[in-house]
Enzyme design. Structure first.
Site, PDB file in Angstrom:
ATOM      1  CG  ASP A  42      35.885  47.234  41.296  1.00 36.86           C
ATOM      2  OD1 ASP A  42      35.368  48.146  41.971  1.00 36.86           O
ATOM      3  OD2 ASP A  42      35.638  46.021  41.473  1.00 36.86           O
ATOM      4  CE  LYS A  97      33.054  45.145  50.526  1.00 41.68           C
ATOM      5  NZ  LYS A  97      34.021  44.282  49.863  1.00 41.68           N
ATOM      6  CG  ASN A 111      30.965  42.680  42.841  1.00 43.71           C
ATOM      7  OD1 ASN A 111      30.908  43.083  41.687  1.00 43.71           O
ATOM      8  ND2 ASN A 111      31.990  42.964  43.638  1.00 43.71           N
ATOM      9  CB  ALA A 117      33.810  39.703  43.556  1.00 40.09           C
ATOM     10  CB  ALA A 118      36.103  35.339  46.958  1.00 40.78           C
ATOM     11  N   GLY A 119      33.780  36.865  48.388  1.00 40.04           N
ATOM     12  CA  GLY A 119      32.757  36.938  49.439  1.00 40.04           C
ATOM     13  C   GLY A 119      31.394  37.314  48.874  1.00 40.04           C
ATOM     14  CG  ASP A 120      30.978  40.940  46.956  1.00 41.07           C
ATOM     15  OD1 ASP A 120      30.726  41.145  48.152  1.00 41.07           O
ATOM     16  OD2 ASP A 120      31.738  41.668  46.276  1.00 41.07           O
TER      17      ASP A 120
END
Ligand code: RIB
Length: 296
Positions: free
Chosen positions: A12, A39, A42, A245-248
């Site tokens: 990234d 994703k 992570n 990366a909160a969702g990951d």
């Protein structure tokens, strides 16, 4: 029981800006970082930091080969992370604004060059009851889904980033969907403003055998299963620095807790705590908390 995550690995390039660049605008960024992300990777690191036994499978380029060592140092099994000599590794250009919100441009590179032979080789290790984790950043998602299901694995699918191609995947193979509001709306073919309850009702009618989890940012998350109906989870309020990366993090913690035998409500709560911590830190993979931090 192990978890095989067949997923993307990206480097990234992160730029901090006052606001996300508009069409035609040129903006100077106040800071630039080169971080490990993707994703897939992570989620593997989130699974590992949450205490799960995770194997990552995927493809890097020689220019991003350092990511393999990074995952290995995390304790992720990287025997199926290959390095292409011909193709650049995947990368993402990420803008992060003053409120911690982001916008991402992806270049798939080696993530999009995984061969059928690699799929077959990885899935030879699958055992009945193992979990398979998939996102939508590699070229073989549909094939892996079919092969994993045929091998007796349970399938967790995070259709991110969402595109119409997702409808061509064998979604009946999925045991657990983890989606944000945009992905849930896309999969339900509804506007993103649709109430989460309506999205879940549509998705549960379409995929009645799957668990359906929708993350809603500051509004928390909801989970539907045929056995329990709808379960709601609050978000933990924090000052966001970077939501990347909160969702990951949520995905990794939720699945790690579930496979450890936690109740659905407890798994949701841990996932919510972990993603709240992640948004208070810059970066993707580097922002993911360790289990001890959550317990503390
Ligand atoms: O979910 C965040 C990730 O999406 C970033 O790390 C970026 O690489 C993209 O894959």
């Amino acid at each position: 029981m192990k978890i095989i995550n067949f997923g993307s690995l990206n480097v990234d390039y992160v730029y901090r800006l006052d606001h996300i660049v508009k069409p035609g605008e040129t903006l100077a960024s106040s800071e630039m970082q080169v971080n490990p992300g993707g994703k897939g990777s992570n989620q593997s690191v989130a699974l590992k930091r949450a205490g799960a036994d995770v194997w990552h499978a995927g493809m890097l380029g020689e220019d991003t080969a350092w990511m393999r060592e990074r995952l290995e140092r995390e304790g992720v099994d990287v025997r199926h992370v290959l390095i292409s000599k011909e193709i650049h590794g995947g990368h993402a250009i990420i803008q992060v604004d003053a409120n911690g919100q982001n916008s991402i441009v992806l270049f798939g590179g080696a993530n999009q060059a995984i061969s059928a032979a690699q799929v077959e080789h990885v899935l030879m290790n699958a055992e009945q009851g193992d979990w398979l984790v998939l996102q939508n950043e590699i070229n073989v998602t549909a094939d892996v889904m079919v092969a994993g299901k045929a091998a007796g694995m349970k399938v967790c699918f995070n259709p991110a980033p969402f595109d119409e191609g997702v409808f061509n995947y064998p979604l009946d193979c999925v045991d657990l969907f983890i989606l944000n509001e945009h992905e849930a709306a896309g999969l339900a073919r509804k506007p993103v403003e649709t109430a989460p309850e309506e999205l879940v009702a549509t998705l549960s009618a379409a995929y009645p055998n799957a668990m359906i989890c929708v993350t809603l940012g500051e509004a928390g998350s909801v989970l539907w299963t045929a056995a329990t109906g709808l379960i709601r989870q609050k978000a933990y309020p924090v000052q966001a620095v970077d939501t990347t990366a909160a969702g990951d993090t949520f995905t990794g913690y939720f699945l790690a807790e579930l496979t450890r035998g936690a109740s659905l409500a407890a798994a949701l709560d841990m996932a919510s705590r972990a993603s709240a911590i992640a948004v208070t830190r810059p970066g993707a993979l580097d922002s993911i908390p360790y289990l001890q931090e959550l317990k503390a």
